[in-house]
Design a protein around this motif. Structure first.
Motif, PDB file in Angstrom:
ATOM      1  N   VAL A 196      -2.493  80.239  78.718  1.00 40.72           N
ATOM      2  CA  VAL A 196      -1.676  80.775  79.811  1.00 40.72           C
ATOM      3  C   VAL A 196      -1.977  82.262  79.975  1.00 40.72           C
ATOM      4  O   VAL A 196      -1.609  83.071  79.128  1.00 40.72           O
ATOM      5  N   ASN A 197      -2.636  82.609  81.082  1.00 39.23           N
ATOM      6  CA  ASN A 197      -3.130  83.972  81.256  1.00 39.23           C
ATOM      7  C   ASN A 197      -2.514  84.744  82.419  1.00 39.23           C
ATOM      8  O   ASN A 197      -2.410  85.961  82.364  1.00 39.23           O
ATOM      9  N   HIS A 198      -2.140  84.032  83.481  1.00 39.13           N
ATOM     10  CA  HIS A 198      -1.677  84.725  84.682  1.00 39.13           C
ATOM     11  C   HIS A 198      -0.161  84.920  84.650  1.00 39.13           C
ATOM     12  O   HIS A 198       0.575  84.038  84.183  1.00 39.13           O
ATOM     13  N   PRO A 199       0.314  86.074  85.141  1.00 41.87           N
ATOM     14  CA  PRO A 199       1.749  86.388  85.059  1.00 41.87           C
ATOM     15  C   PRO A 199       2.667  85.299  85.600  1.00 41.87           C
ATOM     16  O   PRO A 199       3.693  84.993  84.979  1.00 41.87           O
ATOM     17  N   GLU A 200       2.292  84.687  86.731  1.00 45.77           N
ATOM     18  CA  GLU A 200       3.168  83.664  87.306  1.00 45.77           C
ATOM     19  C   GLU A 200       3.224  82.409  86.414  1.00 45.77           C
ATOM     20  O   GLU A 200       4.269  81.751  86.319  1.00 45.77           O
ATOM     21  N   ASP A 201       2.106  82.105  85.743  1.00 42.11           N
ATOM     22  CA  ASP A 201       2.084  80.953  84.839  1.00 42.11           C
ATOM     23  C   ASP A 201       2.856  81.251  83.553  1.00 42.11           C
ATOM     24  O   ASP A 201       3.523  80.368  82.996  1.00 42.11           O
ATOM     25  N   VAL A 205       6.057  78.973  82.187  1.00 37.82           N
ATOM     26  CA  VAL A 205       6.244  78.297  80.890  1.00 37.82           C
ATOM     27  C   VAL A 205       7.403  78.899  80.098  1.00 37.82           C
ATOM     28  O   VAL A 205       8.083  78.189  79.353  1.00 37.82           O
ATOM     29  N   LYS A 206       7.643  80.194  80.278  1.00 30.35           N
ATOM     30  CA  LYS A 206       8.817  80.786  79.623  1.00 30.35           C
ATOM     31  C   LYS A 206      10.100  80.149  80.141  1.00 30.35           C
ATOM     32  O   LYS A 206      11.029  79.872  79.365  1.00 30.35           O
ATOM     33  N   ASN A 207      10.136  79.899  81.441  1.00 39.30           N
ATOM     34  CA  ASN A 207      11.325  79.280  82.031  1.00 39.30           C
ATOM     35  C   ASN A 207      11.520  77.831  81.573  1.00 39.30           C
ATOM     36  O   ASN A 207      12.627  77.304  81.638  1.00 39.30           O
ATOM     37  N   LEU A 208      10.439  77.210  81.109  1.00 37.35           N
ATOM     38  CA  LEU A 208      10.533  75.851  80.584  1.00 37.35           C
ATOM     39  C   LEU A 208      11.139  75.827  79.181  1.00 37.35           C
ATOM     40  O   LEU A 208      11.565  74.779  78.702  1.00 37.35           O
ATOM     41  N   GLY A 209      11.110  76.989  78.513  1.00 40.49           N
ATOM     42  CA  GLY A 209      11.669  77.063  77.170  1.00 40.49           C
ATOM     43  C   GLY A 209      10.700  76.668  76.075  1.00 40.49           C
ATOM     44  O   GLY A 209      11.118  76.162  75.027  1.00 40.49           O
ATOM     45  N   VAL A 210       9.400  76.921  76.291  1.00 44.45           N
ATOM     46  CA  VAL A 210       8.411  76.585  75.255  1.00 44.45           C
ATOM     47  C   VAL A 210       8.613  77.463  74.025  1.00 44.45           C
ATOM     48  O   VAL A 210       9.226  78.531  74.091  1.00 44.45           O
ATOM     49  N   ASP A 211       8.056  77.004  72.900  1.00 40.70           N
ATOM     50  CA  ASP A 211       8.230  77.711  71.628  1.00 40.70           C
ATOM     51  C   ASP A 211       7.110  78.690  71.331  1.00 40.70           C
ATOM     52  O   ASP A 211       7.287  79.622  70.536  1.00 40.70           O
ATOM     53  N   ALA A 212       5.942  78.476  71.944  1.00 41.91           N
ATOM     54  CA  ALA A 212       4.817  79.389  71.757  1.00 41.91           C
ATOM     55  C   ALA A 212       3.907  79.317  72.967  1.00 41.91           C
ATOM     56  O   ALA A 212       3.740  78.251  73.571  1.00 41.91           O
ATOM     57  N   ILE A 213       3.338  80.476  73.303  1.00 42.71           N
ATOM     58  CA  ILE A 213       2.359  80.557  74.385  1.00 42.71           C
ATOM     59  C   ILE A 213       1.057  81.070  73.789  1.00 42.71           C
ATOM     60  O   ILE A 213       1.034  82.089  73.110  1.00 42.71           O
ATOM     61  N   ILE A 214      -0.028  80.332  74.053  1.00 39.41           N
ATOM     62  CA  ILE A 214      -1.363  80.728  73.605  1.00 39.41           C
ATOM     63  C   ILE A 214      -2.081  81.330  74.811  1.00 39.41           C
ATOM     64  O   ILE A 214      -2.175  80.705  75.870  1.00 39.41           O
ATOM     65  N   SER A 215      -2.556  82.570  74.655  1.00 36.52           N
ATOM     66  CA  SER A 215      -3.126  83.307  75.785  1.00 36.52           C
ATOM     67  C   SER A 215      -4.309  84.147  75.355  1.00 36.52           C
ATOM     68  O   SER A 215      -4.371  84.642  74.218  1.00 36.52           O
ATOM     69  N   ASP A 216      -5.260  84.315  76.280  1.00 33.11           N
ATOM     70  CA  ASP A 216      -6.377  85.229  76.068  1.00 33.11           C
ATOM     71  C   ASP A 216      -5.907  86.683  76.078  1.00 33.11           C
ATOM     72  O   ASP A 216      -6.623  87.573  75.596  1.00 33.11           O
ATOM     73  N   TYR A 217      -4.721  86.917  76.631  1.00 35.33           N
ATOM     74  CA  TYR A 217      -4.185  88.262  76.804  1.00 35.33           C
ATOM     75  C   TYR A 217      -2.793  88.356  76.161  1.00 35.33           C
ATOM     76  O   TYR A 217      -1.770  88.324  76.864  1.00 35.33           O
ATOM     77  N   PRO A 218      -2.728  88.459  74.866  1.00 35.47           N
ATOM     78  CA  PRO A 218      -1.407  88.425  74.195  1.00 35.47           C
ATOM     79  C   PRO A 218      -0.479  89.550  74.616  1.00 35.47           C
ATOM     80  O   PRO A 218       0.748  89.400  74.506  1.00 35.47           O
ATOM     81  N   ASP A 219      -1.028  90.633  75.123  1.00 33.88           N
ATOM     82  CA  ASP A 219      -0.171  91.742  75.574  1.00 33.88           C
ATOM     83  C   ASP A 219       0.610  91.381  76.835  1.00 33.88           C
ATOM     84  O   ASP A 219       1.590  92.051  77.160  1.00 33.88           O
ATOM     85  N   ARG A 220       0.196  90.348  77.550  1.00 36.63           N
ATOM     86  CA  ARG A 220       0.908  89.935  78.767  1.00 36.63           C
ATOM     87  C   ARG A 220       2.142  89.088  78.462  1.00 36.63           C
ATOM     88  O   ARG A 220       2.948  88.813  79.364  1.00 36.63           O
TER      89      ARG A 220
END
Length: 221
Positions: A196-201, A205-220
């Protein structure tokens, strides 16, 4: 919610290198995701593809035809053993096994690393798209947490996760729904979604209540 750097900080630094993992932590990542294959000399090495062509300049061929020393010298490809001892103990590590032949050596490395310190099992998850690999991991060492990687068949992943008593289901974010996240949580599964890389995405996923997000850009995150 955990912020996990995909192959480190892949969006900024060469993937699956110690530099990339270090950058991910500098950018606020709670953990890293990495990929493993087996080298010619039987070492578990951290590289995504089965060949070196894409990630190592001026080299080509199958990973398994290079020794771990050659891979380190040619492309800064670390061994999993080196990464396990290098990553801070309070950080999360998602090890994706790409090569079935790397399964047993990976389990042995984790067992040796966590010897006399069961708490460290909490910070390691083994994932794979090849569910037979996950079945083998559980047969070899039931204490190791597994993450069921899936592109889009969420129900199949859910059923396999129940069978294997998995820790997490790791779906492509594009396939996720609020209903599935709630269903997974009701059965005590974590949802670790990728990549998950783009701000809207990320907001989605945050609004879905996931427990972890894997991203190429962890600072986002």
């Amino acid at each position: 919610m955990l912020r996990i750097g995909h192959r480190g900080a892949k969006g900024y630094v060469a993937e699956n290198t110690l530099d990339s993992f270090g950058e991910a932590f500098l950018l606020g990542a709670d953990g890293i995701e990495l990929d493993v294959h087996l080298s010619e000399d039987g070492e578990v090495v951290v590289i995504h593809d089965k060949t070196v062509d894409r990630t190592i300049a001026n080299a080509s061929g199958v990973v398994r035809h290079f020794t771990s020393e050659e891979l380190w010298r040619l492309g800064d490809v670390p061994t999993l053993n080196k990464v396990l001892h290098w990553v801070p103990k309070n950080k999360f590590i998602n090890i994706e096994i790409k090569d079935k032949k790397a399964t047993h050596p990976t389990v042995l490395l984790i067992e040796n690393f966590t010897l006399n310190s069961d708490l460290l099992y909490r910070n390691i998850v083994v994932s794979s798209f090849d569910w037979e690999i996950l079945r083998l991991v559980k047969a070899l060492e039931p204490k190791i947490k597994i993450g069921v990687l899936i592109e889009d068949d969420l129900e199949a992943a859910f059923q396999f996760a129940k069978e294997m008593k998995a820790f997490s289901i790791n779906p492509n974010y594009k396939s996720l729904t609020k209903e599935f996240v709630q269903k997974a949580h009701a059965s005590q599964f974590k949802i670790h979604t990728w990549t998950v890389n783009h701000p809207e995405d990320i907001t989605f996923v945050k609004n879905l209540g996931v427990d972890a997000i894997i991203s190429d850009y962890p600072d986002r995150l």
